[in-house]
Scaffold this active site. Structure first.
Site, PDB file in Angstrom:
ATOM      1  N   ARG A  73       0.875  -1.174   0.000  1.00  7.03           N
ATOM      2  CA  ARG A  73       0.000   0.000   0.000  1.00  7.03           C
ATOM      3  C   ARG A  73       0.906   1.216   0.000  1.00  7.03           C
ATOM      4  O   ARG A  73       1.971   1.206   0.654  1.00  7.03           O
ATOM      5  CB  ARG A  73      -0.884   0.025   1.255  1.00  7.03           C
ATOM      6  CG  ARG A  73      -2.041  -0.949   1.217  1.00  7.03           C
ATOM      7  CD  ARG A  73      -3.138  -0.538   0.222  1.00  7.03           C
ATOM      8  NE  ARG A  73      -4.281  -1.437   0.249  1.00  7.03           N
ATOM      9  CZ  ARG A  73      -4.481  -2.427  -0.625  1.00  7.03           C
ATOM     10  NH1 ARG A  73      -3.616  -2.654  -1.587  1.00  7.03           N
ATOM     11  NH2 ARG A  73      -5.556  -3.178  -0.536  1.00  7.03           N
TER      12      ARG A  73
ATOM     13  N   GLU B  93      -4.247   7.417  -4.666  1.00  7.58           N
ATOM     14  CA  GLU B  93      -4.523   6.921  -6.021  1.00  7.58           C
ATOM     15  C   GLU B  93      -5.846   7.497  -6.538  1.00  7.58           C
ATOM     16  O   GLU B  93      -6.786   7.628  -5.756  1.00  7.58           O
ATOM     17  CB  GLU B  93      -4.579   5.389  -5.996  1.00  7.58           C
ATOM     18  CG  GLU B  93      -3.237   4.788  -5.589  1.00  7.58           C
ATOM     19  CD  GLU B  93      -3.296   3.280  -5.345  1.00  7.58           C
ATOM     20  OE1 GLU B  93      -4.341   2.652  -5.610  1.00  7.58           O
ATOM     21  OE2 GLU B  93      -2.287   2.732  -4.873  1.00  7.58           O
TER      22      GLU B  93
ATOM     23  N   HIS C 287      -1.515   0.477  -9.916  1.00  7.12           N
ATOM     24  CA  HIS C 287      -2.128  -0.499  -8.995  1.00  7.12           C
ATOM     25  C   HIS C 287      -2.728  -1.690  -9.756  1.00  7.12           C
ATOM     26  O   HIS C 287      -3.942  -1.933  -9.716  1.00  7.12           O
ATOM     27  CB  HIS C 287      -3.194   0.166  -8.122  1.00  7.12           C
ATOM     28  CG  HIS C 287      -3.476  -0.603  -6.862  1.00  7.12           C
ATOM     29  ND1 HIS C 287      -3.823  -0.026  -5.677  1.00  7.12           N
ATOM     30  CD2 HIS C 287      -3.452  -1.950  -6.606  1.00  7.12           C
ATOM     31  CE1 HIS C 287      -4.010  -0.963  -4.752  1.00  7.12           C
ATOM     32  NE2 HIS C 287      -3.784  -2.147  -5.307  1.00  7.12           N
TER      33      HIS C 287
HETATM   34  P1  NAP Z   1      -0.785 -11.490   4.535  1.00  7.29           P
HETATM   35  O1  NAP Z   1      -0.722 -12.931   4.166  1.00  7.29           O
HETATM   36  O2  NAP Z   1      -1.680 -11.072   5.643  1.00  7.29           O
HETATM   37  O3  NAP Z   1       0.723 -11.020   4.836  1.00  7.29           O
HETATM   38  C1  NAP Z   1       1.032  -9.795   5.406  1.00  7.29           C
HETATM   39  C2  NAP Z   1       2.449  -9.883   5.954  1.00  7.29           C
HETATM   40  O4  NAP Z   1       2.820  -8.578   6.420  1.00  7.29           O
HETATM   41  C3  NAP Z   1       2.600 -10.842   7.146  1.00  7.29           C
HETATM   42  O5  NAP Z   1       3.744 -11.653   6.966  1.00  7.29           O
HETATM   43  C4  NAP Z   1       2.822  -9.902   8.327  1.00  7.29           C
HETATM   44  O6  NAP Z   1       3.664 -10.424   9.333  1.00  7.29           O
HETATM   45  C5  NAP Z   1       3.529  -8.755   7.607  1.00  7.29           C
HETATM   46  N1  NAP Z   1       3.518  -7.539   8.399  1.00  7.29           N
HETATM   47  C6  NAP Z   1       2.455  -6.826   8.820  1.00  7.29           C
HETATM   48  N2  NAP Z   1       2.870  -5.760   9.531  1.00  7.29           N
HETATM   49  C7  NAP Z   1       4.224  -5.811   9.541  1.00  7.29           C
HETATM   50  C8  NAP Z   1       5.238  -5.016  10.120  1.00  7.29           C
HETATM   51  N3  NAP Z   1       4.935  -3.930  10.834  1.00  7.29           N
HETATM   52  N4  NAP Z   1       6.533  -5.363   9.940  1.00  7.29           N
HETATM   53  C9  NAP Z   1       6.844  -6.455   9.224  1.00  7.29           C
HETATM   54  N5  NAP Z   1       5.927  -7.260   8.649  1.00  7.29           N
HETATM   55  C10 NAP Z   1       4.644  -6.936   8.815  1.00  7.29           C
HETATM   56  O7  NAP Z   1      -1.231 -10.633   3.289  1.00  7.29           O
HETATM   57  P2  NAP Z   1      -0.929 -10.886   1.726  1.00  7.29           P
HETATM   58  O8  NAP Z   1      -2.032 -11.676   1.128  1.00  7.29           O
HETATM   59  O9  NAP Z   1       0.478 -11.362   1.568  1.00  7.29           O
HETATM   60  O10 NAP Z   1      -1.063  -9.386   1.186  1.00  7.29           O
HETATM   61  C11 NAP Z   1      -0.156  -8.395   1.661  1.00  7.29           C
HETATM   62  C12 NAP Z   1      -0.620  -7.010   1.259  1.00  7.29           C
HETATM   63  O11 NAP Z   1      -0.445  -6.832  -0.143  1.00  7.29           O
HETATM   64  C13 NAP Z   1      -2.119  -6.721   1.436  1.00  7.29           C
HETATM   65  O12 NAP Z   1      -2.390  -6.358   2.791  1.00  7.29           O
HETATM   66  C14 NAP Z   1      -2.372  -5.602   0.470  1.00  7.29           C
HETATM   67  O13 NAP Z   1      -2.208  -4.361   1.110  1.00  7.29           O
HETATM   68  C15 NAP Z   1      -1.296  -5.781  -0.582  1.00  7.29           C
HETATM   69  N6  NAP Z   1      -1.854  -6.154  -1.895  1.00  7.29           N
HETATM   70  C16 NAP Z   1      -1.567  -5.378  -2.985  1.00  7.29           C
HETATM   71  C17 NAP Z   1      -2.052  -5.730  -4.235  1.00  7.29           C
HETATM   72  C18 NAP Z   1      -1.716  -4.920  -5.458  1.00  7.29           C
HETATM   73  O14 NAP Z   1      -2.496  -4.925  -6.408  1.00  7.29           O
HETATM   74  N7  NAP Z   1      -0.587  -4.249  -5.487  1.00  7.29           N
HETATM   75  C19 NAP Z   1      -2.882  -6.835  -4.384  1.00  7.29           C
HETATM   76  C20 NAP Z   1      -3.163  -7.600  -3.250  1.00  7.29           C
HETATM   77  C21 NAP Z   1      -2.636  -7.255  -2.012  1.00  7.29           C
HETATM   78  P3  NAP Z   1       3.229 -11.703  10.262  1.00  7.29           P
HETATM   79  O15 NAP Z   1       3.150 -12.868   9.307  1.00  7.29           O
HETATM   80  O16 NAP Z   1       4.335 -11.871  11.229  1.00  7.29           O
HETATM   81  O17 NAP Z   1       1.909 -11.322  10.860  1.00  7.29           O
END
Ligand code: NAP
Length: 307
Positions: free
Chosen positions: A224, A253, A271
């Site tokens: 994000r 955005e 995005h």
């Molecule tokens: P996820 O499985 O919930 O993974 C999020 C990761 O972030 C987890 O490993 C979490 O750590 C880590 N995290 C959260 N806060 C942190 C911090 N302060 N320091 C270090 N690590 C931290 O989510 P996901 O499915 O991988 O998706 C991740 C993000 O990608 C979404 O939340 C969304 O914002 C973004 N996204 C973007 C797009 C795009 O089109 N560009 C599309 C989809 C998603 P823990 O495992 O230790 O809890």
């Protein structure tokens, strides 16, 4: 028999899945006409605010077409007992692929090279500066969740050394843990930001971390916009503190500030991390599965578990 009514703030893609939605449900697009609806379909980017929820007294389910829930007012949803579903896993490969593409585009000056040809600079006998070998650098993944791990698999498969950080160390994984973003940035050249968004992660990548990344460093943000401090990033690019950036997400955005538009070696994408036919079809199907389950009284397939 009348069809169940849902409020849709977003359009599903591709068309055949969108058609399934409109043949199964009466789809309302105007929130003012939806005081009786129990289900809202929205996106990660649009989310649903407390004010919007207040206009929907019968709301029971927020079905998000995406995984980011930072734009959904989760405390308000929890307070009212409204369930939230997302579309995890099915978009991870697409987003990881995008992160890899942005790293390659920045490191190998691919977008710049395209502009260089179109502007006539190549025909005028100019030369692009050298790029960097992306695959010979060390990768650091900030946020080792579903997307981060998928990306780690891709990078490792291409022979790269991968480090990661997350809120906690993950047992039994092939990549080396660093306890915080700063030590990760010190030890890697390519910093991939794949952590969750939201207030607690605003500015997680700041000037100190960019300085630690150093002049060989490239930042790729597919998480994000606010997770990386825009002013600090623009300054680091302008001053040569880091070598480049690849960005799929921004603070406001679709507006991208001039400081990033003008920054050297900054590759921009609108995005589109999950914007492949394959991922969007699977996401849309999962949205429908969740809505169908809600109306059938079955357990929701992919509830977002609020901590
Ligand atoms: P996820 O499985 O919930 O993974 C999020 C990761 O972030 C987890 O490993 C979490 O750590 C880590 N995290 C959260 N806060 C942190 C911090 N302060 N320091 C270090 N690590 C931290 O989510 P996901 O499915 O991988 O998706 C991740 C993000 O990608 C979404 O939340 C969304 O914002 C973004 N996204 C973007 C797009 C795009 O089109 N560009 C599309 C989809 C998603 P823990 O495992 O230790 O809890």
């Amino acid at each position: 028999m009348s069809l169940p009514r849902i409020l849709s703030l977003a359009k599903l893609e591709p068309q055949d899945v969108a058609d399934r939605l409109t043949t199964t449900y009466q789809v309302i697009r105007d929130i003012a006409a939806a005081t009786d609806v129990e289900v809202v379909l929205t996106t990660g980017g649009l989310g649903l605010s407390a004010k919007q929820m207040a206009a929907l007294p019968a709301l029971r389910l927020i079905a998000v077409n995406g995984v980011g829930v930072d734009a959904v007012d989760l405390p308000e949803a929890r307070r009212r007992g409204i369930a939230v579903t997302t579309t995890p896993d099915v978009l991870s490969l697409a987003v990881a692929e995008m992160a890899l593409g942005l790293a390659l585009a920045a490191g190998r000056r691919i977008a710049e090279g395209d502009r260089f040809i179109r502007s006539g600079a190549w025909a005028d006998k100019n030369k692009l500066p050298l790029g960097m070998s992306v695959l010979e650098r060390r990768a650091g993944i900030l946020g080792y969740g579903r997307i981060g791990r998928k990306l780690a698999d891709l990078l490792r498969g291409m022979g790269m050394e991968v480090l990661y950080t997350a809120r906690s160390e993950k047992p039994g994984v092939p990549d080396s843990y660093r306890p915080d973003p700063l030590s990760l940035a010190r030890d890697c050249d390519l910093l991939f930001v794949t952590a969750a968004g939201g207030a607690e992660n605003r500015g997680l990548v700041d000037a100190e971390i960019l300085t630690a990344l150093g002049p060989r460093g490239v930042v790729v943000n597919v998480a994000r916009g606010p997770v990386v401090e825009t002013a600090a990033l623009a300054h680091a690019l302008q001053s040569g503190q880091i070598a480049g950036a690849g960005l799929d997400v921004f603070d406001d955005e679709p507006n991208v500030p001039p400081s990033l538009l003008e920054a050297p070696n900054c590759v921009l994408a609108p995005h589109i991390g999950s914007a492949t036919t394959e991922a969007r079809r699977a996401m849309a199907q999962l949205v429908l599965d969740n809505i169908d389950a809600y109306f059938a009284g079955r357990p929701l397939p992919t509830p977002y578990e609020q901590g």
